[in-house]
Write a protein that holds these residues in place. Sequence first.
Motif, PDB file in Angstrom:
ATOM      1  N   ALA A  27       0.794  -1.229   0.000  1.00  7.23           N
ATOM      2  CA  ALA A  27       0.000   0.000   0.000  1.00  7.23           C
ATOM      3  C   ALA A  27       0.832   1.287   0.000  1.00  7.23           C
ATOM      4  CB  ALA A  27      -0.964   0.005   1.188  1.00  7.23           C
ATOM      5  N   PRO A  28       1.979   1.353   0.704  1.00  8.69           N
ATOM      6  CA  PRO A  28       2.740   2.613   0.662  1.00  8.69           C
ATOM      7  C   PRO A  28       3.121   3.040  -0.754  1.00  8.69           C
ATOM      8  CG  PRO A  28       3.531   1.241   2.452  1.00  8.69           C
ATOM      9  CD  PRO A  28       2.570   0.402   1.665  1.00  8.69           C
ATOM     10  N   LEU A  29       3.501   2.075  -1.594  1.00  8.87           N
ATOM     11  CA  LEU A  29       3.866   2.402  -2.968  1.00  8.87           C
ATOM     12  C   LEU A  29       2.673   2.957  -3.734  1.00  8.87           C
ATOM     13  CD1 LEU A  29       5.939   2.338  -5.279  1.00  8.87           C
ATOM     14  CD2 LEU A  29       5.219  -0.026  -5.726  1.00  8.87           C
ATOM     15  N   ILE A  30       1.473   2.430  -3.431  1.00 10.46           N
ATOM     16  CA  ILE A  30       0.273   2.866  -4.136  1.00 10.46           C
ATOM     17  C   ILE A  30      -0.177   4.240  -3.661  1.00 10.46           C
ATOM     18  CG2 ILE A  30      -2.159   2.312  -4.586  1.00 10.46           C
ATOM     19  CD1 ILE A  30      -1.358  -0.661  -4.170  1.00 10.46           C
ATOM     20  N   LEU A  31      -0.262   4.408  -2.336  1.00 14.08           N
ATOM     21  CA  LEU A  31      -0.800   5.655  -1.791  1.00 14.08           C
ATOM     22  C   LEU A  31       0.176   6.818  -1.937  1.00 14.08           C
ATOM     23  CD1 LEU A  31      -2.553   4.236   1.387  1.00 14.08           C
ATOM     24  CD2 LEU A  31      -3.653   5.202  -0.638  1.00 14.08           C
ATOM     25  N   GLN A  32       1.469   6.540  -1.858  1.00 17.11           N
ATOM     26  CA  GLN A  32       2.444   7.605  -2.026  1.00 17.11           C
ATOM     27  C   GLN A  32       2.822   7.815  -3.486  1.00 17.11           C
ATOM     28  OE1 GLN A  32       5.785   7.076   0.626  1.00 17.11           O
ATOM     29  NE2 GLN A  32       4.471   6.666   2.395  1.00 17.11           N
ATOM     30  N   GLY A  33       2.317   6.939  -4.367  1.00 15.29           N
ATOM     31  CA  GLY A  33       2.579   7.078  -5.795  1.00 15.29           C
ATOM     32  C   GLY A  33       1.437   7.774  -6.501  1.00 15.29           C
ATOM     33  N   PRO A  34       0.500   7.007  -7.088  1.00 16.34           N
ATOM     34  CA  PRO A  34      -0.598   7.637  -7.843  1.00 16.34           C
ATOM     35  C   PRO A  34      -1.457   8.589  -7.022  1.00 16.34           C
ATOM     36  CG  PRO A  34      -0.463   5.285  -8.320  1.00 16.34           C
ATOM     37  CD  PRO A  34       0.467   5.544  -7.173  1.00 16.34           C
ATOM     38  N   PHE A  35      -1.630   8.313  -5.708  1.00 13.88           N
ATOM     39  CA  PHE A  35      -2.484   9.168  -4.896  1.00 13.88           C
ATOM     40  C   PHE A  35      -1.724  10.332  -4.252  1.00 13.88           C
ATOM     41  CE2 PHE A  35      -4.815   5.056  -4.765  1.00 13.88           C
ATOM     42  CZ  PHE A  35      -5.996   5.488  -5.361  1.00 13.88           C
ATOM     43  N   ASN A  36      -0.397  10.334  -4.388  1.00 17.43           N
ATOM     44  CA  ASN A  36       0.446  11.449  -3.920  1.00 17.43           C
ATOM     45  C   ASN A  36       0.303  11.738  -2.428  1.00 17.43           C
ATOM     46  OD1 ASN A  36       1.545  12.051  -6.537  1.00 17.43           O
ATOM     47  ND2 ASN A  36      -0.417  13.007  -7.066  1.00 17.43           N
ATOM     48  N   TRP A  37       0.179  10.692  -1.627  1.00 15.50           N
ATOM     49  CA  TRP A  37       0.119  10.882  -0.190  1.00 15.50           C
ATOM     50  C   TRP A  37       1.514  11.149   0.362  1.00 15.50           C
ATOM     51  CZ3 TRP A  37      -3.636   7.616   3.217  1.00 15.50           C
ATOM     52  CH2 TRP A  37      -4.945   7.810   2.768  1.00 15.50           C
ATOM     53  N   SER A  38       1.582  11.962   1.404  1.00 13.82           N
ATOM     54  CA  SER A  38       2.844  12.149   2.115  1.00 13.82           C
ATOM     55  C   SER A  38       3.005  11.050   3.156  1.00 13.82           C
ATOM     56  CB  SER A  38       2.857  13.521   2.801  1.00 13.82           C
ATOM     57  OG  SER A  38       1.886  13.566   3.832  1.00 13.82           O
ATOM     58  N   ALA A  39       4.204  11.002   3.753  1.00 15.74           N
ATOM     59  CA  ALA A  39       4.449  10.002   4.791  1.00 15.74           C
ATOM     60  C   ALA A  39       3.519  10.211   5.981  1.00 15.74           C
ATOM     61  CB  ALA A  39       5.905  10.059   5.241  1.00 15.74           C
ATOM     62  N   VAL A  40       3.259  11.470   6.329  1.00 18.79           N
ATOM     63  CA  VAL A  40       2.373  11.758   7.461  1.00 18.79           C
ATOM     64  C   VAL A  40       0.940  11.337   7.137  1.00 18.79           C
ATOM     65  CG1 VAL A  40       1.391  13.591   8.883  1.00 18.79           C
ATOM     66  CG2 VAL A  40       3.825  13.618   8.320  1.00 18.79           C
ATOM     67  N   GLU A  41       0.484  11.589   5.910  1.00 18.23           N
ATOM     68  CA  GLU A  41      -0.867  11.187   5.529  1.00 18.23           C
ATOM     69  C   GLU A  41      -1.013   9.673   5.586  1.00 18.23           C
ATOM     70  OE1 GLU A  41      -2.474  14.530   2.392  1.00 18.23           O
ATOM     71  OE2 GLU A  41      -0.873  13.195   1.727  1.00 18.23           O
ATOM     72  N   TYR A  42       0.007   8.959   5.140  1.00 13.06           N
ATOM     73  CA  TYR A  42      -0.056   7.493   5.238  1.00 13.06           C
ATOM     74  C   TYR A  42      -0.028   7.057   6.700  1.00 13.06           C
ATOM     75  CZ  TYR A  42       0.974   2.557   4.656  1.00 13.06           C
ATOM     76  OH  TYR A  42       0.912   1.195   4.722  1.00 13.06           O
ATOM     77  N   GLY A  43       0.752   7.760   7.522  1.00 15.01           N
ATOM     78  CA  GLY A  43       0.785   7.427   8.940  1.00 15.01           C
ATOM     79  C   GLY A  43      -0.554   7.615   9.609  1.00 15.01           C
ATOM     80  N   LEU A  44      -1.273   8.663   9.218  1.00 14.30           N
ATOM     81  CA  LEU A  44      -2.589   8.918   9.807  1.00 14.30           C
ATOM     82  C   LEU A  44      -3.585   7.807   9.496  1.00 14.30           C
ATOM     83  CD1 LEU A  44      -2.933  12.756   9.112  1.00 14.30           C
ATOM     84  CD2 LEU A  44      -2.682  11.651  11.349  1.00 14.30           C
ATOM     85  N   LEU A  45      -3.348   7.071   8.419  1.00 15.00           N
ATOM     86  CA  LEU A  45      -4.237   5.964   8.073  1.00 15.00           C
ATOM     87  C   LEU A  45      -4.230   4.895   9.163  1.00 15.00           C
ATOM     88  CD1 LEU A  45      -6.132   4.630   6.026  1.00 15.00           C
ATOM     89  CD2 LEU A  45      -4.111   3.717   4.847  1.00 15.00           C
ATOM     90  N   GLY A  46      -3.175   4.881   9.977  1.00 17.21           N
ATOM     91  CA  GLY A  46      -3.113   3.906  11.058  1.00 17.21           C
ATOM     92  C   GLY A  46      -4.243   4.041  12.059  1.00 17.21           C
ATOM     93  N   TRP A  47      -4.779   5.239  12.233  1.00 18.61           N
ATOM     94  CA  TRP A  47      -5.839   5.446  13.217  1.00 18.61           C
ATOM     95  C   TRP A  47      -7.157   4.797  12.813  1.00 18.61           C
ATOM     96  CZ3 TRP A  47      -4.263   6.428  17.801  1.00 18.61           C
ATOM     97  CH2 TRP A  47      -3.103   7.182  18.000  1.00 18.61           C
ATOM     98  N   PRO A  48      -7.677   4.996  11.589  1.00 23.39           N
ATOM     99  CA  PRO A  48      -8.907   4.262  11.231  1.00 23.39           C
ATOM    100  C   PRO A  48      -8.698   2.754  11.177  1.00 23.39           C
ATOM    101  CG  PRO A  48      -8.060   5.497   9.344  1.00 23.39           C
ATOM    102  CD  PRO A  48      -7.312   5.980  10.539  1.00 23.39           C
ATOM    103  N   ILE A  49      -7.494   2.316  10.807  1.00 18.33           N
ATOM    104  CA  ILE A  49      -7.217   0.881  10.807  1.00 18.33           C
ATOM    105  C   ILE A  49      -7.307   0.331  12.227  1.00 18.33           C
ATOM    106  CG2 ILE A  49      -5.404  -0.845  10.448  1.00 18.33           C
ATOM    107  CD1 ILE A  49      -4.450   0.823   8.060  1.00 18.33           C
ATOM    108  N   SER A  50      -6.661   1.009  13.176  1.00 19.41           N
ATOM    109  CA  SER A  50      -6.702   0.565  14.567  1.00 19.41           C
ATOM    110  C   SER A  50      -8.116   0.618  15.121  1.00 19.41           C
ATOM    111  CB  SER A  50      -5.773   1.433  15.422  1.00 19.41           C
ATOM    112  OG  SER A  50      -4.436   1.317  14.994  1.00 19.41           O
ATOM    113  N   THR A  51      -8.861   1.667  14.762  1.00 17.83           N
ATOM    114  CA  THR A  51     -10.238   1.788  15.232  1.00 17.83           C
ATOM    115  C   THR A  51     -11.099   0.638  14.721  1.00 17.83           C
ATOM    116  OG1 THR A  51     -10.046   4.206  15.298  1.00 17.83           O
ATOM    117  CG2 THR A  51     -12.262   3.279  15.242  1.00 17.83           C
TER     118      THR A  51
END
Length: 259
Positions: free
Chosen positions: A98-122
């Motif tokens: 997923a990091p390659l996908i979200l930081q590639g075509p979707f242009n997510w930053s490292a912090v934006e990908y890190g924030l995804l951890g919260w809904p996953i944990s929830t």
Amino acid sequence: ALSWISISFVVALGIGQYLGSIIQVALGWPAIFYLLGAVSLMMGLVVARVTFPVLAEENAPSSAWPSYWRILRHRAFLLPALTGGLGYGVIVAFNTAAPLILQGPFNWSAVEYGLLGWPISTAYFLGALAVNGFVLRTGQRGLMTAGVGLVLAGSAVMLLGSLAGTSVALLFWLPYCVAVLGQSLTYPISLSLANDGSPVGGAYAMALSGFIHQLMAAVIGGIASLIASPQAWPLSLLCTLLALGAMLCVMLAPGRKTS
């Protein structure tokens, strides 16, 4: 009890994902490995100084290999263990590619990908709470089937969204959270059923389940890394196939009475 243990496992993945992004931005990626090494050393020192009670098992064989081989030959153990491992593989595959996908075509930053951890944990936390609240009413097999169904539904929506070529990241990560919710229902029940279905008492079944799951995670993670692509469909297809395998194991597993 197993649902609470599983909470610490995947919630740690989500929180760690967020903390890792903060550390990377603030100190650079090498700092992550230095901190991991330091924390691991501290944990090792703590464990070395704590005395754990040793439980003697009655009629314990001199060698564990015959016990493990006997357990592996029982469908009542093997199929639930494989169900949990395949669902776990969906999480491993996503974390790998997923990091390659979200930081590639979707242009997510490292912090934006890190924030995804919260809904996953929830999502995982809510699923584990659902196990505690509904397993006695619905039964283990019924709740595990529902969990695998959610994993399959989430993975299938990921696949459909990726094949449609959508540029909306929400259609990629939100279905994954649904799959995580399903796995949080499936995993503790699969461990419980595998342990109950073991013909050998003691800790052998639980140890073997852990080994099987880590071995499957290594293989699935390797496959996910080989097919990693900026496109989302290879990962989504792999997750869907893993979910289908888990559903097949549930359908083939012998029915068990639950209290």
